[in-house]
Write a protein that holds these residues in place. Sequence first.
Motif: not given
Length: 374
Positions: A192-218
Motif C-alpha cells: 500500500a505504501i509503494l502503490l499509494l506513494g507512486f500514484a499520489g506522487g507523494l513525498r515520504r513524509s506525506e505518506i507516513v503523515g497520513l491518518d485514517i480519518v481527520r483529526d485536528d489534534h493529530s
Amino acid sequence: MQNPPANTPKIDDSANADPSDGVDLVIETGASPPPARLEALVATATAYANAASSENTRSAYAKDWRHFTAWCRREGFDPMPPSSQVIGLYIGACASGTASGSVIGTTAGDRKRNAPPLSVATIERRLSGLAWNFTQRGAPIDRSDRHIATVLAGIRRKHGKPPRQKEAVLGEDIKAMVDTLGHDLRGLRDRAILLLGFAGGLRRSEIVGLDIVRDDHSDGHGWIEIFPGQGVLLTLRGKTGWREVEVGRGASDQTCPVVALERWIRFGRIARGPLFRRIFKDNKTIDVERLSDKHVARLVKQTALAAGVRADLPEAERAGLFAGHSLRAGLASSAEIEERYVQKQLGHASAEMTRQYQRRRDRFRTNLTKASGL
C-alpha cells in the motif's frame, strides 16, 4: 522612532540560546513579574511561532548554530552581533574543510582537523540555518552583503557540481517491486505504501503523515477518504499549504493503490490514528505509533534492488540510485497525460519544477533535429 511598550514580548536574542526546542518569547516588565493574563498571551503566541517550522527543521538549524558558534570560539570571533565578514570566513572554511572541530591522534603534535569539504548544497543549507538563527535572536543578516555573496559565488563556481538526482521508478518498475513483497501484514502495508506513494506522487513524509480519518489534534500531515468504486481522496498539508490529491482505482486489483490500501486497513484493523504503522517482529502486532519516513526510503531501495530495476548498472552504483523521492519522480516520468495534471498532483507552483521530476529513460523521443528538416 517611538520605543516599544515596556511589556512587549520579544524573541530571546541570547547567543547561547538553543532554538531547537522552539522560539522563546520573553517579557520585559522590569523587576515586577508579568501579570498572569500576559503570560497566557505569550504562551499562545509562542505555540503559534513554534508551529511556523517543523521540529526536524528547528533541530537542523540548531545543529548549524552549534557548529558556527563552536567555530567562532576556536577562531576567536564573537557570534553575536552577526558580522558578514565572519560569516564569509566561516562558509569559506566550510568549503575548504577547515571548519570542523574534530581531531585525530592522541598527542598535541598529532592532532589536526579531519573533515572533508562540505558540498555547495550543504553550505547553502547551513547558511539558511544561520540566517534563521540570527533572525530568531533579533539580528537578521543580509545574505546579499558582498562579504557573504561573493564568497558564496566563488564557492559555487569552484566547487559546484551537477545535481545527483534519485532514479525514477516507472510504472513497470513498481509492478515488479510490489511482486517482491509477501502477503502477510508487513507485505500488505508495504504494498500500500509503494502503490499509494507512486500514484499520489507523494513525498515520504506525506505518506507516513497520513491518518485514517481527520483529526485536528493529530501530529500528522493529512488524512484519507475512500470513495467506493472511485478512488481515495488525500487531504495533505504540504510546504505551501493544504492540497487535495485524487488517487483513482487502477486497471488491475494486483496493482491498484486503492485496493492495496483497503486490504491494509481491513487486515490491519486500522480505525483511527496513523494510517501506516510499525509492525512488531511477530508480524501480527501493529504498533499505535506512526511509521518513520525512513522506512519508505529503505523500502523503495530494497524492493527496487530485489526487482532488478536498472540491472544494466553495477550493483554498487544501483544501491545509491533509489530512495523515497523515486516514487514522486516516477509518477512525473510515467504519466502519459497533460503536464498540468501532473503539476497539480505533485503540488508544484510552476511547470518548471514539475519538469525537473520528469526523468524518462527513453530519451530523444522528440527529435527536433529531424523536425527542423535536418
